[in-house]
Design an enzyme around this catalytic site. Structure first.
Site, PDB file in Angstrom:
ATOM      1  N   GLU A 108       0.921  -1.271  -0.026  1.00 49.96           N
ATOM      2  CA  GLU A 108       0.120  -0.071   0.207  1.00 49.96           C
ATOM      3  C   GLU A 108       0.739   1.280  -0.206  1.00 49.96           C
ATOM      4  OE1 GLU A 108      -3.437  -1.676   2.969  1.00 49.96           O
ATOM      5  OE2 GLU A 108      -2.230  -0.280   3.577  1.00 49.96           O
ATOM      6  N   GLY A 122       1.864   5.130  -0.446  1.00 48.99           N
ATOM      7  CA  GLY A 122       1.157   6.314  -0.663  1.00 48.99           C
ATOM      8  C   GLY A 122       2.323   7.381  -1.084  1.00 48.99           C
ATOM      9  N   TYR A 161       6.476  17.272  12.380  1.00 55.16           N
ATOM     10  CA  TYR A 161       7.345  16.152  12.518  1.00 55.16           C
ATOM     11  C   TYR A 161       8.604  16.708  12.334  1.00 55.16           C
ATOM     12  CZ  TYR A 161       3.141  13.953  10.395  1.00 55.16           C
ATOM     13  OH  TYR A 161       2.042  13.771   9.943  1.00 55.16           O
ATOM     14  N   CYS A 189       0.515  33.082  11.605  1.00 60.39           N
ATOM     15  CA  CYS A 189       0.895  33.678  12.903  1.00 60.39           C
ATOM     16  C   CYS A 189       1.253  32.639  13.863  1.00 60.39           C
ATOM     17  CB  CYS A 189      -0.423  34.562  13.058  1.00 60.39           C
ATOM     18  SG  CYS A 189      -0.259  36.062  12.180  1.00 60.39           S
ATOM     19  N   TYR A 205       1.186  14.147   1.475  1.00 61.01           N
ATOM     20  CA  TYR A 205       0.633  14.783   2.748  1.00 61.01           C
ATOM     21  C   TYR A 205       1.203  16.244   2.891  1.00 61.01           C
ATOM     22  CZ  TYR A 205       0.833   9.909   3.717  1.00 61.01           C
ATOM     23  OH  TYR A 205       0.609   8.459   3.508  1.00 61.01           O
TER      24      TYR A 205
HETATM   25  N1  LLP Z   1      -1.324   1.749   4.650  1.00 58.46           N
HETATM   26  C1  LLP Z   1      -1.792   2.186   5.848  1.00 58.46           C
HETATM   27  C2  LLP Z   1      -2.764   1.241   6.455  1.00 58.46           C
HETATM   28  C3  LLP Z   1      -1.419   3.360   6.491  1.00 58.46           C
HETATM   29  O1  LLP Z   1      -1.853   3.835   7.650  1.00 58.46           O
HETATM   30  C4  LLP Z   1      -0.803   4.307   5.504  1.00 58.46           C
HETATM   31  C5  LLP Z   1      -0.158   5.671   6.020  1.00 58.46           C
HETATM   32  C6  LLP Z   1      -0.103   3.908   4.240  1.00 58.46           C
HETATM   33  C7  LLP Z   1      -0.577   2.788   3.824  1.00 58.46           C
HETATM   34  C8  LLP Z   1       0.745   4.566   3.303  1.00 58.46           C
HETATM   35  O2  LLP Z   1       1.891   4.984   3.906  1.00 58.46           O
HETATM   36  P1  LLP Z   1       3.111   5.783   3.202  1.00 58.46           P
HETATM   37  O3  LLP Z   1       3.486   4.616   1.842  1.00 58.46           O
HETATM   38  O4  LLP Z   1       2.535   6.973   2.608  1.00 58.46           O
HETATM   39  O5  LLP Z   1       4.293   6.081   4.025  1.00 58.46           O
HETATM   40  N2  LLP Z   1       1.037  12.471   7.578  1.00 58.46           N
HETATM   41  C9  LLP Z   1       2.394  11.563   7.635  1.00 58.46           C
HETATM   42  C10 LLP Z   1       2.421  10.105   7.234  1.00 58.46           C
HETATM   43  C11 LLP Z   1       1.273   9.273   7.919  1.00 58.46           C
HETATM   44  C12 LLP Z   1       1.087   7.985   7.195  1.00 58.46           C
HETATM   45  C13 LLP Z   1      -0.104   7.055   7.852  1.00 58.46           C
HETATM   46  N3  LLP Z   1      -0.424   5.881   7.244  1.00 58.46           N
HETATM   47  C14 LLP Z   1       3.457  12.328   7.128  1.00 58.46           C
HETATM   48  O6  LLP Z   1       3.345  13.319   6.594  1.00 58.46           O
HETATM   49  O7  LLP Z   1       4.620  11.909   7.227  1.00 58.46           O
END
Ligand code: LLP
Length: 416
Positions: free
Chosen positions: A276, A278, A319, A346, A375
């Site tokens: 998965e 993203g 972060y 601000c 994100y």
């Molecule tokens: N699958 C599940 C169940 C997840 O919770 C996530 C991300 C992904 C796949 C995708 O993960 P990726 O390949 O994008 O790392 N807002 C944070 C990232 C939070 C990720 C949450 N879950 C940031 O900006 O770093």
């Protein structure tokens, strides 16, 4: 240039701040996953985690490449529906799906629900009892691995809010039995996600070994046969030169090889393997263009102010995420000044880059932040009532709006 279009032209045509995606880069990433995450042994599937960047245009691209889609809310689901995406290929995640969301998923014909906990399993059994079509389910498990950028810790994070821990075996088995007993509910297997922006391939290898071992345990001790394992996402990208992520092709091969080794111990019981991603699909394709406003010297710093900030990119404030940037048209000038890039919100924490060496900047210059495709827009806010920027795709010298810039009317449209 981004996607063959001069940055100055993009800024002039669409205004700033502006998110721009290099569409060919997106296509190349999708192509890489499509090519590399294949196996003679497993049926493989790539689920795009749409939380990284969800809009109709990206979902249409995902569909074009034949990928499945991970959504975590009614909003992400409705976006996919409006994009004309085939809901059979949707995996509905989340730790607290509402009744409204489950009913919507049922109506839309969502193919798979990733179940978080026992209460939710019961709810799904009830909601789908009279469904016209059965729904597939995976159970989210927590194998006790927590991965952070450069390391992973086994047995940590057993108290995560997501999924059911391997330590709560009774709960796991009961939840599976609930799913198996549901009318119109099909239990396919297990899912885990161990973190995000993970550089360490060993963390994924360890996760795979634990998930396959659990599948063996289910079979031997409870006569429960699963055929699907979904290992989640989390593959790292390059934000600055300090980051050296493993190339995606290599990550895919490592996953498939490890899974294959483990499946031998299970006599080939696992038939389908899912990932998965993203961030790794969209992050590096994305840029944010800002216009430089004021430049201010304090006793120890030189601030470079831009016309956006934490409202379009919360990641540095939330972060301490680090980014790289350049001044468009000044790439060949010596980077002789150290700047702190600050947004216009601000809040003292609204710093996009703590320290960066750049050529001498002037008001009106265009500062381009790299790797903002994941994100960024999806976590944008209305803080200070800044308007949401537009999003543009650029490819082969032409560009198109995929999300329009917000206007005062849009922003105020919900207010009485
Ligand atoms: N699958 C599940 C169940 C997840 O919770 C996530 C991300 C992904 C796949 C995708 O993960 P990726 O390949 O994008 O790392 N807002 C944070 C990232 C939070 C990720 C949450 N879950 C940031 O900006 O770093």
């Amino acid at each position: 240039m981004i996607g063959g279009v001069p940055i100055s032209q993009l800024a002039q045509q669409y205004g700033t701040p502006l998110y721009v995606y290099d569409e060919q880069y997106l296509r190349d990433m999708l192509g890489t996953y499509q090519r590399e995450f294949r196996s003679a042994e497993f049926e493989t599937g790539v689920l795009y985690a749409s939380k990284a960047f969800s809009c109709k245009a990206i979902i249409r691209l995902i569909e074009e490449y034949g990928f499945c889609l991970d959504v975590v809310s009614d909003g992400e689901l409705v976006t996919a529906m409006q994009a004309g995406y085939d809901c059979k290929n949707i995996f509905f995640h989340g730790n607290n799906k509402t009744m409204n969301e489950l009913n919507l998923a049922k109506q839309a014909g969502v193919g798979t629900i990733v179940v978080d906990n026992r209460m939710e399993a019961e709810l799904i059994r009830t909601v789908y009892a009279d469904a016209a079509e059965p729904v597939h389910t995976l159970l989210r498990v927590n194998p006790g691995i927590e991965a952070h950028t450069h390391q992973y810790i086994v047995t940590a994070h057993v108290d995560s809010k997501f999924g059911i821990s391997f330590l709560n075996e009774e709960e796991l088995i009961e939840t599976i039995r609930i799913l198996q007993s549901g009318n119109n509910v099909i239990f396919d297997g297990i899912h885990a996600h161990i973190g995000s922006q993970i550089f360490d391939g060993q963390a994924f290898a360890e996760e795979i070994r634990k998930l396959f071992a659990f599948a063996a345990h289910l079979k031997e001790d409870y006569d429960i046969t699963i055929h699907t394992i979904d290992i989640g996402g989390g593959f790292a990208v390059r934000y600055t030169d300090a980051d050296s992520p493993i190339p995606i092709g290599e990550v895919c091969r490592m996953i498939l090889n490890t899974a294959s080794e483990e499946n031998r111990k299970l006599n080939g019981q696992i038939k389908r393997l899912l990932i998965e991603p993203g961030r790794s699909i969209v992050a590096e394709a994305g840029y944010t263009i800002y216009t430089v406003g004021g430049i201010k010297k304090t006793p120890n710093k030189t601030y470079l102010f831009v016309d956006g900030g934490m409202s379009d990119n919360i990641r540095p404030a939330l972060y301490q995420a680090e980014y790289d940037a350049f001044l468009a048209g000044k790439e060949n000038e010596p980077a002789e000044t150290e700047y702190t890039v600050a947004g216009k919100c601000c809040e003292s924490g609204d710093i996009l880059i703590q320290k960066i060496r750049l050529p001498k900047a002037e008001p009106g210059d265009l500062l381009v932040m790299k790797t903002t495709g994941a994100y960024g827009y999806s976590m944008a806010s209305h803080y200070n009532k800044l308007l949401l920027p537009a999003v543009v795709f650029a490819k082969a010298g032409t560009s198109r709006t995929v999300i329009r810039r917000e206007t005062y009317e849009h922003m105020l449209s919900l207010e009485e």
